[in-house]
Design a protein around this motif. Sequence first.
Motif, PDB file in Angstrom:
ATOM      1  N   MET A 154      -2.976   0.223   2.228  1.00  0.00           N
ATOM      2  CA  MET A 154      -2.976   1.594   2.755  1.00  0.00           C
ATOM      3  C   MET A 154      -1.545   2.115   2.661  1.00  0.00           C
ATOM      4  O   MET A 154      -0.667   1.712   3.429  1.00  0.00           O
ATOM      5  N   TRP A 155      -1.298   2.997   1.710  1.00  0.00           N
ATOM      6  CA  TRP A 155       0.029   3.571   1.500  1.00  0.00           C
ATOM      7  C   TRP A 155       0.136   4.923   2.197  1.00  0.00           C
ATOM      8  O   TRP A 155      -0.781   5.748   2.124  1.00  0.00           O
ATOM      9  N   GLY A 156       1.280   5.149   2.826  1.00  0.00           N
ATOM     10  CA  GLY A 156       1.609   6.455   3.362  1.00  0.00           C
ATOM     11  C   GLY A 156       2.859   6.978   2.680  1.00  0.00           C
ATOM     12  O   GLY A 156       3.863   6.267   2.589  1.00  0.00           O
ATOM     13  N   VAL A 157       2.801   8.203   2.154  1.00  0.00           N
ATOM     14  CA  VAL A 157       3.948   8.835   1.500  1.00  0.00           C
ATOM     15  C   VAL A 157       4.500   9.884   2.455  1.00  0.00           C
ATOM     16  O   VAL A 157       3.786  10.820   2.849  1.00  0.00           O
ATOM     17  N   LEU A 158       5.759   9.717   2.830  1.00  0.00           N
ATOM     18  CA  LEU A 158       6.383  10.584   3.822  1.00  0.00           C
ATOM     19  C   LEU A 158       7.593  11.282   3.220  1.00  0.00           C
ATOM     20  O   LEU A 158       8.289  10.728   2.372  1.00  0.00           O
ATOM     21  N   GLY A 159       7.849  12.479   3.688  1.00  0.00           N
ATOM     22  CA  GLY A 159       9.026  13.224   3.260  1.00  0.00           C
ATOM     23  C   GLY A 159       8.905  14.670   3.680  1.00  0.00           C
ATOM     24  O   GLY A 159       7.801  15.160   3.934  1.00  0.00           O
ATOM     25  N   PRO A 160      10.018  15.376   3.757  1.00  0.00           N
ATOM     26  CA  PRO A 160       9.974  16.795   4.160  1.00  0.00           C
ATOM     27  C   PRO A 160       9.375  17.665   3.075  1.00  0.00           C
ATOM     28  O   PRO A 160       9.132  17.211   1.942  1.00  0.00           O
ATOM     29  N   MET A 220      -1.827   7.989   0.331  1.00  0.00           N
ATOM     30  CA  MET A 220      -1.960   9.328   0.914  1.00  0.00           C
ATOM     31  C   MET A 220      -0.633   9.900   1.380  1.00  0.00           C
ATOM     32  O   MET A 220       0.210   9.198   1.935  1.00  0.00           O
ATOM     33  N   CYS A 221      -0.458  11.187   1.108  1.00  0.00           N
ATOM     34  CA  CYS A 221       0.702  11.925   1.602  1.00  0.00           C
ATOM     35  C   CYS A 221       0.417  12.383   3.024  1.00  0.00           C
ATOM     36  O   CYS A 221      -0.667  12.909   3.311  1.00  0.00           O
ATOM     37  N   LEU A 222       1.390  12.195   3.895  1.00  0.00           N
ATOM     38  CA  LEU A 222       1.232  12.551   5.302  1.00  0.00           C
ATOM     39  C   LEU A 222       2.469  13.278   5.807  1.00  0.00           C
ATOM     40  O   LEU A 222       3.581  13.061   5.304  1.00  0.00           O
ATOM     41  N   HIS A 223       2.276  14.103   6.810  1.00  0.00           N
ATOM     42  CA  HIS A 223       3.402  14.681   7.533  1.00  0.00           C
ATOM     43  C   HIS A 223       3.590  14.018   8.889  1.00  0.00           C
ATOM     44  O   HIS A 223       4.673  14.088   9.462  1.00  0.00           O
ATOM     45  N   LEU A 252       0.797   8.853  12.555  1.00  0.00           N
ATOM     46  CA  LEU A 252      -0.400   8.420  11.850  1.00  0.00           C
ATOM     47  C   LEU A 252      -0.042   7.368  10.805  1.00  0.00           C
ATOM     48  O   LEU A 252      -0.758   6.373  10.625  1.00  0.00           O
ATOM     49  N   ALA A 253       1.077   7.570  10.118  1.00  0.00           N
ATOM     50  CA  ALA A 253       1.514   6.589   9.130  1.00  0.00           C
ATOM     51  C   ALA A 253       1.824   5.256   9.796  1.00  0.00           C
ATOM     52  O   ALA A 253       1.454   4.189   9.287  1.00  0.00           O
ATOM     53  N   ALA A 254       2.513   5.293  10.938  1.00  0.00           N
ATOM     54  CA  ALA A 254       2.863   4.058  11.635  1.00  0.00           C
ATOM     55  C   ALA A 254       1.628   3.324  12.133  1.00  0.00           C
ATOM     56  O   ALA A 254       1.597   2.092  12.178  1.00  0.00           O
ATOM     57  N   ARG A 255       0.618   4.064  12.491  1.00  0.00           N
ATOM     58  CA  ARG A 255      -0.587   3.473  13.062  1.00  0.00           C
ATOM     59  C   ARG A 255      -1.510   2.894  11.994  1.00  0.00           C
ATOM     60  O   ARG A 255      -2.147   1.852  12.214  1.00  0.00           O
ATOM     61  N   TRP A 256      -1.579   3.545  10.815  1.00  0.00           N
ATOM     62  CA  TRP A 256      -2.645   3.215   9.870  1.00  0.00           C
ATOM     63  C   TRP A 256      -2.175   2.610   8.554  1.00  0.00           C
ATOM     64  O   TRP A 256      -2.992   2.027   7.835  1.00  0.00           O
ATOM     65  N   ALA A 314      14.500   7.782  -3.149  1.00  0.00           N
ATOM     66  CA  ALA A 314      13.235   7.259  -2.641  1.00  0.00           C
ATOM     67  C   ALA A 314      13.396   5.786  -2.302  1.00  0.00           C
ATOM     68  O   ALA A 314      14.241   5.086  -2.862  1.00  0.00           O
ATOM     69  N   CYS A 315      12.585   5.310  -1.371  1.00  0.00           N
ATOM     70  CA  CYS A 315      12.525   3.883  -1.069  1.00  0.00           C
ATOM     71  C   CYS A 315      11.108   3.571  -0.603  1.00  0.00           C
ATOM     72  O   CYS A 315      10.396   4.444  -0.106  1.00  0.00           O
ATOM     73  N   TRP A 316      10.698   2.342  -0.789  1.00  0.00           N
ATOM     74  CA  TRP A 316       9.327   1.967  -0.460  1.00  0.00           C
ATOM     75  C   TRP A 316       9.268   0.489  -0.102  1.00  0.00           C
ATOM     76  O   TRP A 316      10.144  -0.300  -0.457  1.00  0.00           O
ATOM     77  N   GLY A 317       8.210   0.130   0.618  1.00  0.00           N
ATOM     78  CA  GLY A 317       8.042  -1.258   1.020  1.00  0.00           C
ATOM     79  C   GLY A 317       7.108  -1.357   2.206  1.00  0.00           C
ATOM     80  O   GLY A 317       6.428  -0.386   2.570  1.00  0.00           O
ATOM     81  N   PRO A 318       7.053  -2.536   2.854  1.00  0.00           N
ATOM     82  CA  PRO A 318       6.205  -2.706   4.034  1.00  0.00           C
ATOM     83  C   PRO A 318       6.562  -1.701   5.121  1.00  0.00           C
ATOM     84  O   PRO A 318       7.733  -1.326   5.288  1.00  0.00           O
ATOM     85  N   ALA A 319       5.561  -1.271   5.865  1.00  0.00           N
ATOM     86  CA  ALA A 319       5.764  -0.214   6.854  1.00  0.00           C
ATOM     87  C   ALA A 319       6.843  -0.563   7.872  1.00  0.00           C
ATOM     88  O   ALA A 319       7.674   0.290   8.235  1.00  0.00           O
ATOM     89  N   ASP A 320       6.860  -1.814   8.353  1.00  0.00           N
ATOM     90  CA  ASP A 320       7.832  -2.158   9.384  1.00  0.00           C
ATOM     91  C   ASP A 320       9.263  -2.141   8.868  1.00  0.00           C
ATOM     92  O   ASP A 320      10.208  -2.024   9.656  1.00  0.00           O
ATOM     93  N   GLN A 321       9.447  -2.216   7.558  1.00  0.00           N
ATOM     94  CA  GLN A 321      10.784  -2.142   6.981  1.00  0.00           C
ATOM     95  C   GLN A 321      11.193  -0.707   6.648  1.00  0.00           C
ATOM     96  O   GLN A 321      12.387  -0.404   6.545  1.00  0.00           O
ATOM     97  N   MET A 322      10.236   0.162   6.456  1.00  0.00           N
ATOM     98  CA  MET A 322      10.521   1.544   6.081  1.00  0.00           C
ATOM     99  C   MET A 322      10.635   2.476   7.288  1.00  0.00           C
ATOM    100  O   MET A 322      11.412   3.433   7.267  1.00  0.00           O
ATOM    101  N   LEU A 323       9.846   2.209   8.320  1.00  0.00           N
ATOM    102  CA  LEU A 323       9.824   3.111   9.481  1.00  0.00           C
ATOM    103  C   LEU A 323      10.944   2.745  10.443  1.00  0.00           C
ATOM    104  O   LEU A 323      10.736   2.324  11.576  1.00  0.00           O
ATOM    105  N   VAL A 324      12.158   2.931   9.961  1.00  0.00           N
ATOM    106  CA  VAL A 324      13.378   2.639  10.715  1.00  0.00           C
ATOM    107  C   VAL A 324      13.943   3.968  11.216  1.00  0.00           C
ATOM    108  O   VAL A 324      14.157   4.892  10.408  1.00  0.00           O
TER     109      VAL A 324
END
Length: 256
Positions: free
Chosen positions: A31-37, A194-197, A201-205, A218-228
Motif C-alpha cells: 500500500m503506497w501513499g504519495v505525499l507532497g504539496p 495512491m496520491c493523498l493529501h 490517512l497515509a500513516a494509518r493505512w 523525492a524520497c521513498w521507502g517504508p512508512a516509518d522511515q519516511m513519516l519523520v
Amino acid sequence: MNLLQASQLIIDIPGRSNGRALDFTIEPGQMWGVLGPNGAGKTTLLHTLAGLQAPRSGEVKLGDHLLTGLKRRQVSQQLGLVFQERQDGFPATVLETALIGRHPWLSPWQMETGDDQAIAEQALAKLDVGDLADRLVNTLSGGERQRVAIATVLTQNPHTWLLDEPTNHLDLHHQVSVLQLLTEQARSGRAVFMCLHDLNLAARWCDRILLMFPSGEACWGPADQMLVPSVLERLYGQKLITVEADGAPVFVPVKG
C-alpha cells in the motif's frame, strides 16, 4: 514479483528542472501513499505510470514488459485508475458506468454477460452504491460519484490500483470503508499506489511512502522511515506536532 516498476524515471513538468530520477518497484501486497504539496507532480506521476503521459526520461515496466510496448487493452487488464476529477462523456447509469470496468476483458463488440453484470453489482454493493444502480451518474453527489468510480475499478479487477485522492469528497465513514477495501485488495496479492493529501490517512493505512517536493526532490521507502516530522515539515512548510493514537502517529499542524 514486480507489478509496476519505475526506472530512472523523470516526469515531465514544464518549467521544472529534472530533479531526482525515480527508481522504485511496486510489489504485491503493498500500500503506497504519495505525499507532497500542490504542484509537486503527484498527479503527473500517476498519469506517467499509467502510460497516459510520456516521461521526460526513464521508463516504466508493467511486469516484465515496457509499458510503451503494450496495447492499451493489455494495460487496462493490469492497471486500474481512479482520477481526482472526471468528466461524464455521455449520460449513463451507475450500473452502466461500473460495467465499463469489464470492457478490457471483452473482445471487440462483445456485450457484457450476466456474469459481468453480477460482478459489477457486487462491486457497487461493496461501495454502498448498489441502490443507485439505475440512477444517472450526473445526478449523484461528489462522494457518490467517487464511490462509483472506485466500484468501476473493482469491477475491472486489475492487479495494480493507481488512485488520485481516492478519499476526495468522501465523508469519514466512507473514507474508512474505501481504505479498508483497498487494504483488502493489497492483502489479496494486488497493490495500491495512491496520491493523498491527508498525512494521517497515509500513516494509518500505507506501508510505503513516496514524498515529492516541488523542487523535484523525492524520497521513498517504508512508512516509518519516511513519516519523520522534520522531513514532513520541510515538505509542507508547516510545523507539526506528533502524537500517537492506536499505534500510529498522528500529525497536527501548529497554529501560526
